[in-house]
Design a protein around this motif. Structure first.
Motif, PDB file in Angstrom:
ATOM      1  N   ARG A   1       5.453   6.519  14.688  1.00  0.00           N
ATOM      2  CA  ARG A   1       5.094   6.853  13.313  1.00  0.00           C
ATOM      3  C   ARG A   1       4.519   8.259  13.215  1.00  0.00           C
TER       4      ARG A   1
ATOM      5  N   ASP B   1       0.607   5.064   1.905  1.00  0.00           N
ATOM      6  CA  ASP B   1      -0.170   5.527   3.050  1.00  0.00           C
ATOM      7  C   ASP B   1      -1.249   6.546   2.674  1.00  0.00           C
TER       8      ASP B   1
ATOM      9  N   HIS C   1       4.701  -0.019   0.180  1.00  0.00           N
ATOM     10  CA  HIS C   1       5.382  -0.729   1.261  1.00  0.00           C
ATOM     11  C   HIS C   1       4.426  -1.706   1.925  1.00  0.00           C
TER      12      HIS C   1
ATOM     13  N   HIS D   1       0.840  -1.203   0.000  1.00  0.00           N
ATOM     14  CA  HIS D   1       0.000   0.000   0.000  1.00  0.00           C
ATOM     15  C   HIS D   1       0.871   1.248   0.000  1.00  0.00           C
TER      16      HIS D   1
HETATM   17 MN    MN Z   1       1.762   2.059   5.775  1.00  0.00          MN
END
Ligand code: MN
Ligand code: OGA
Length: 295
Positions: free
Chosen positions: A286, A122, A269, A120
């Motif tokens: 993150r 993000d 990723h 995918h």
């Molecule tokens: Mn991701």
């Protein structure tokens, strides 16, 4: 074009070294403290980021506030769609981990977001998807728990001309609701669907900073605008299979203290689930930067 990425600025006491890890994806950065950049270092990091789409900066010791501050150099930070992803102390910093509510490693806790195990880019279900994601390794299992990155510029460049011509003007529908379905996750809530209704993005997007073309697809896609759903899905599956072949993939084998900075406009990723999630802790911090509407 000669690279200046590895030439420290004259007069600066920088010890930053930048070394490519593969031909076209990932540059390893050492001898730098992202919480205290020296003159010229930011410019060299950005140049390498645009060239290699991903930086692995080693040996960092970053407080949450310092990661947020560094991330904001790339743009405004984005808050996650999932309310349970809002960081408690810093809303824009979300902890990716396999820890359960009791603070112990828990396989079902990591599997709470199975979408991470599918290729995918993000937040592509947003009108303005993420440009950059920063993931900082706090705890890493002794083995496994790698993250894979596939280079969508290289994948696009390698397509036969006939395919490039065929897909040039197509738009893919990206949808949070469909994404949850694609990965076998719990269904999207009404609130989530309202916050991220389906959106059309070009299947071939042009990077706003480098002008390079890239395939833009992945697990958040549903179908192709204007062609029968199943036909569009078959095309997306065929392109994804092409784009994630080993020659386009960089494997990040995490070390504690690594911060990986990647460009979602250039790379797909996914996480790997090849470690014992009931025994070992994997925990990363993150932050996500909001980008422009793809063009
Ligand atoms: Mn991701
Ligand atoms: C993410 C993600 C993968 C991983 O944080 O966006 O996809 O390996 N993570 O944790």
């Amino acid at each position: 074009m000669p690279s200046t990425a590895n030439t420290p600025t004259r007069g600066s006491d920088s010890t930053l070294t930048i070394r490519p890890l593969t031909d076209f994806t990932a540059a390893e950065c050492t001898g730098v403290d992202l919480a205290a950049l020296r003159p010229g270092e930011w410019e060299r990091l950005v140049e390498a980021y645009h060239r290699y789409s991903l930086l692995v900066v080693r040996d960092q010791d970053l407080a949450k506030a310092a990661q947020i501050e560094f991330s904001e150099r790339f743009g405004d930070l984005e808050l996650p769609i999932r309310k349970d992803y809002l960081g408690k102390d810093y809303p824009a910093l979300h902890v990716v981990s396999n820890l359960g509510a009791d603070g112990k490693p828990n396989p079902t806790s990591a599997l709470d977001n199975p979408g991470n195990f599918f290729w995918h880019t993000d937040a592509s279900y947003m009108r303005k998807p993420a440009s950059t994601t920063l993931l900082y390794a706090i705890d890493i299992p002794p083995q496994g728990g790698d993250t894979l990155f596939a280079n969508m510029h290289a994948a696009y460049d390698a397509l036969p001309q006939a395919t490039k011509d065929r897909i040039e003007d197509l738009r893919a529908i990206h949808s949070w609701e469909q994404s949850r379905h694609n990965s076998g996750s719990r269904a999207a809530s009404k609130e989530e669907i309202a916050a991220a209704p389906p959106v059309a993005h070009p299947l071939v997007r042009t990077h706003p900073e480098t002008g390079r073309k890239a395939l833009y697809l992945g697990n958040h896609t549903s179908h192709i605008e204007g062609i029968p759903i199943e036909e569009g899905r078959a095309l997306l599956a065929e392109l994804l299979a092409h784009a994630t072949q080993p020659q386009f993939v960089y494997r990040q084998q995490w070390r504690q203290g690594d911060i990986v900075v990647w460009d979602n406009r250039s790379l797909l990723h996914k996480a790997t689930d090849d470690f014992d999630m009931g025994q070992f802790v994997r925990r990363l911090h993150r932050t996500v930067v909001q980008g422009d509407a793809p063009r």
